[in-house]
Design a protein around this motif. Structure first.
Motif: not given
Length: 78
Positions: A59-61, A63-65
């Motif tokens: 689920d990493a993007t 924006e999240t990382h």
């Protein structure tokens, strides 16, 4: 431990390893690593005598990382 997309340079996951209880702080190193046969999981042999299996965060993007790396060019004169 950080996982990067080698094409874009985007770091999509960062994981802090935890030393085995009773180990010294100096035993928080990674001695060896290899991927499993599928190439989806990273297996590490660590200084605290543990073997850990890591898998990517699906689920990493960006924006999240977010990528915090800012390279600098330094000239060294001898």
């Amino acid at each position: 431990m950080c996982f990067f997309d080698w094409k874009s340079g985007h770091r999509f996951q960062k994981i802090d390893t935890i030393a085995q209880p009773g180990s010294l702080d100096a035993e928080q190193g990674v001695f060896c690593s290899t991927f499993d046969r599928t190439g989806l999981r990273l297996i590490t042999g660590e200084a605290d005598k543990t073997i850990k299996v890591w898998k990517q965060d699906e689920d990493a993007t960006e924006e999240t990382h977010p990528l915090d790396w800012k390279p600098t060019l330094q000239r060294v004169r001898y």
